[in-house]
Design a protein around this motif. Structure first.
Motif, mmCIF file in Angstrom:
data_model
loop_
_atom_site.group_PDB
_atom_site.id
_atom_site.type_symbol
_atom_site.label_atom_id
_atom_site.label_comp_id
_atom_site.label_asym_id
_atom_site.label_seq_id
_atom_site.Cartn_x
_atom_site.Cartn_y
_atom_site.Cartn_z
ATOM 1 N N ALA A 1 0.838 -1.215 0.000
ATOM 2 C CA ALA A 1 0.000 0.000 0.000
ATOM 3 C C ALA A 1 0.868 1.258 0.000
ATOM 4 O O ALA A 1 0.528 2.260 -0.628
ATOM 5 C CB ALA A 1 -0.934 -0.015 1.201
ATOM 6 N N THR A 2 2.000 1.221 0.694
ATOM 7 C CA THR A 2 2.862 2.409 0.724
ATOM 8 C C THR A 2 3.616 2.564 -0.606
ATOM 9 O O THR A 2 3.788 3.670 -1.099
ATOM 10 C CB THR A 2 3.873 2.366 1.888
ATOM 11 N N LYS A 3 4.021 1.422 -1.188
ATOM 12 C CA LYS A 3 4.726 1.483 -2.492
ATOM 13 C C LYS A 3 3.802 2.057 -3.566
ATOM 14 O O LYS A 3 4.220 2.817 -4.431
ATOM 15 C CB LYS A 3 5.182 0.083 -2.906
ATOM 16 N N LYS A 4 2.534 1.674 -3.486
ATOM 17 C CA LYS A 4 1.548 2.106 -4.488
ATOM 18 C C LYS A 4 1.159 3.577 -4.293
ATOM 19 O O LYS A 4 0.642 4.212 -5.210
ATOM 20 C CB LYS A 4 0.291 1.230 -4.367
ATOM 21 N N ASN A 5 1.381 4.072 -3.102
ATOM 22 C CA ASN A 5 0.911 5.430 -2.782
ATOM 23 C C ASN A 5 2.061 6.323 -2.307
ATOM 24 O O ASN A 5 1.890 7.095 -1.360
ATOM 25 C CB ASN A 5 -0.161 5.357 -1.685
ATOM 26 N N GLN A 6 3.217 6.204 -2.994
ATOM 27 C CA GLN A 6 4.419 6.953 -2.598
ATOM 28 C C GLN A 6 4.119 8.436 -2.374
ATOM 29 O O GLN A 6 4.626 9.054 -1.448
ATOM 30 C CB GLN A 6 5.493 6.825 -3.690
ATOM 31 N N GLU A 7 3.291 9.003 -3.266
ATOM 32 C CA GLU A 7 3.040 10.450 -3.215
ATOM 33 C C GLU A 7 2.259 10.844 -1.948
ATOM 34 O O GLU A 7 2.270 12.002 -1.543
ATOM 35 C CB GLU A 7 2.313 10.920 -4.485
ATOM 36 N N LYS A 8 1.617 9.874 -1.303
ATOM 37 C CA LYS A 8 0.808 10.191 -0.110
ATOM 38 C C LYS A 8 1.625 10.107 1.181
ATOM 39 O O LYS A 8 1.135 10.452 2.256
ATOM 40 C CB LYS A 8 -0.382 9.240 -0.006
ATOM 41 N N LEU A 9 2.880 9.612 1.069
ATOM 42 C CA LEU A 9 3.652 9.380 2.295
ATOM 43 C C LEU A 9 3.969 10.674 3.046
ATOM 44 O O LEU A 9 4.240 10.642 4.245
ATOM 45 C CB LEU A 9 4.942 8.609 1.976
ATOM 46 N N ALA A 10 3.953 11.795 2.321
ATOM 47 C CA ALA A 10 4.216 13.069 2.998
ATOM 48 C C ALA A 10 2.972 13.590 3.729
ATOM 49 O O ALA A 10 3.060 14.528 4.520
ATOM 50 C CB ALA A 10 4.666 14.103 1.968
ATOM 51 N N ASP A 11 1.848 12.950 3.482
ATOM 52 C CA ASP A 11 0.585 13.371 4.117
ATOM 53 C C ASP A 11 0.464 12.667 5.480
ATOM 54 O O ASP A 11 0.374 11.439 5.554
ATOM 55 C CB ASP A 11 -0.582 12.965 3.190
ATOM 56 N N ARG A 12 0.440 13.447 6.539
ATOM 57 C CA ARG A 12 0.414 12.857 7.890
ATOM 58 C C ARG A 12 -0.844 12.026 8.115
ATOM 59 O O ARG A 12 -0.834 11.041 8.848
ATOM 60 C CB ARG A 12 0.505 13.955 8.945
ATOM 61 N N ASP A 13 -1.938 12.434 7.476
ATOM 62 C CA ASP A 13 -3.187 11.672 7.632
ATOM 63 C C ASP A 13 -3.060 10.270 7.039
ATOM 64 O O ASP A 13 -3.637 9.317 7.563
ATOM 65 C CB ASP A 13 -4.356 12.395 6.935
#
Ligand code: KG4
Ligand code: ZN
Length: 357
Positions: free
Chosen positions: A232-244
């Motif tokens: 899930a984190t690999k697929k959503n790399q761009e969201k990792l900077a989002d604290r939520d």
């Protein structure tokens, strides 16, 4: 009697003194020197570094335990030491020190299983809390190295009715923290972030699996949840900077792990009908687990009591080792007690020590 406990199985150098009068246990000192900062830089415990730190700290920690308890070594009746399971270089510092002190001070020595110690942390807090632990008891053991359901028909008698087939629950917390770029150890930080996240928020609708929830046994598996977090984190790399995103992942992960732990514990209790359910091991510090297991027991098992160690005694410490040693001593025939004076000659240190009667 006055008992010195010593624990060095992982990354805490610990020594404690308890004084017992009949059933009553008085904790006189409980010293823990943590190496968390040292190992955090490596993202996990480095066995040889741990051993070096134990070596540096063990004698000062033991003298501090005696000093705080206002006891002299000559007043001790027994020394208890964790002789497994754990990291061999770390364990050896504790066992070698305990053997040397036993020989030097002419005191009986008893080797204690680390998980037995975690279970007996519950008995340490018995006196103060006024709660009752009755047998049969079902223990949910959740630590960095173990996840087991252990049935006890009486003191010191263990039947493992289920265990993890891969990662331990604490290990999964630590690995998920690493995937999410959080610090070591993962459990405290993942649970803090999860608990602080608003329950009504569900921006990303993350859904992780609950492995073996429906399996027809009491075993666990946590590596699949961890892998799902990785994908899930690999697929959503761009969201990792989002604290939520991180917070929602932590919350869903914690909920998934607790769903499985609680479901299996309640099912095992329905089958084995224990009088008490005990929570033990480092993950017992998890507030979500403590609270939800309590609710599930009240809802499903009207006649079962619930015991959790105080937060201070959930993580590795030596008081729990001394308490387990006290119960072993109490249940020992006199001829076996006499043999303990020679334990220093033959006590084995075993990284894979099994929990047995
Ligand atoms: O029992 P313990 O101190 O050492 C072992 O015997 O392994 O357990 C340490 C484990 C670590 O994996 C740590 O991340 C986890 O317990 N832990 C927690 C929490 N506090 C410690 N896991 C979840 N929530 C916590 N609050
Ligand atoms: Zn432990």
């Amino acid at each position: 009697m006055i008992i010195l406990g010593i624990e060095t199985s992982c990354d805490e150098t610990a020594a404690a003194i308890i004084e017992t009068r009949r059933e009553k246990i008085n904790l006189l000192s409980n010293i823990v020197s943590s190496q968390i900062e040292l190992h955090a830089a490596w993202g996990g415990v480095v066995p040889n570094l741990a051993a070096r730190e134990h070596l540096k700290n063990i004698l000062p920690v033991i003298s501090e335990a005696l000093r705080t308890a206002k006891k002299k070594s000559s007043e001790l009746d027994l020394i208890c030491i964790t002789n497994g399971p754990g990291l061999i270089p770390a364990l050896l510092i504790g066992t070698t020190t305990a053997k040397t002190l036993s020989y030097l001070w002419q005191k009986p020595l008893l080797g204690i299983h680390h998980i037995e110690g975690h279970i007996y942390a519950n008995f340490l807090d018995l006196t103060r809390s006024g709660k009752k632990i009755e047998f049969p008891a079902l223990c949910l053991v959740v630590s960095g190295g173990h996840t087991q359901l252990v049935l006890m028909q009486k003191h010191l008698e263990y039947q493992i009715i289920g265990e993890t087939l891969d990662d331990a629950a604490g290990e999964a917390f630590d690995k998920v923290a690493r995937i999410l770029g959080l610090s070591y150890p993962g459990g405290p930080i993942v649970s803090k972030i999860a608990d602080e996240y608003a329950p009504e928020k569900n921006r990303f609708e993350i859904k992780l699996p609950r492995p073996m929830l429906k399996s027809n046994n009491f075993n666990f598996s946590f590596s699949g949840i961890k892998t799902a977090v990785l994908y899930a984190t690999k697929k959503n790399q761009e969201k990792l900077a989002d604290r939520d995103f991180i917070a929602e992942m932590c919350r869903e992960f914690q909920t998934a792990v607790c769903d499985v732990l609680i479901h299996k514990t309640i099912n095992a209790a329905k089958k084995y009908q224990p009088k008490t359910i005990l929570l033990a091991g480092g993950v017992s510090a998890n507030n979500h687990l403590r609270g939800r297991l309590s609710t599930a027991i009240s809802k499903n098992l009207a006649d079962t009591t619930y015991s959790i160690p105080e937060l201070a005694h959930s993580l590795d410490n030596a008081a729990m080792i001394a308490v387990a040693g006290f119960y072993r001593w109490k249940n020992m025939p006199p001829e076996n007690k006499a043999i303990l004076n020679n334990t220093w000659q033959k006590l084995e240190t075993n990284a894979n020590l099994k929990l047995k009667k």
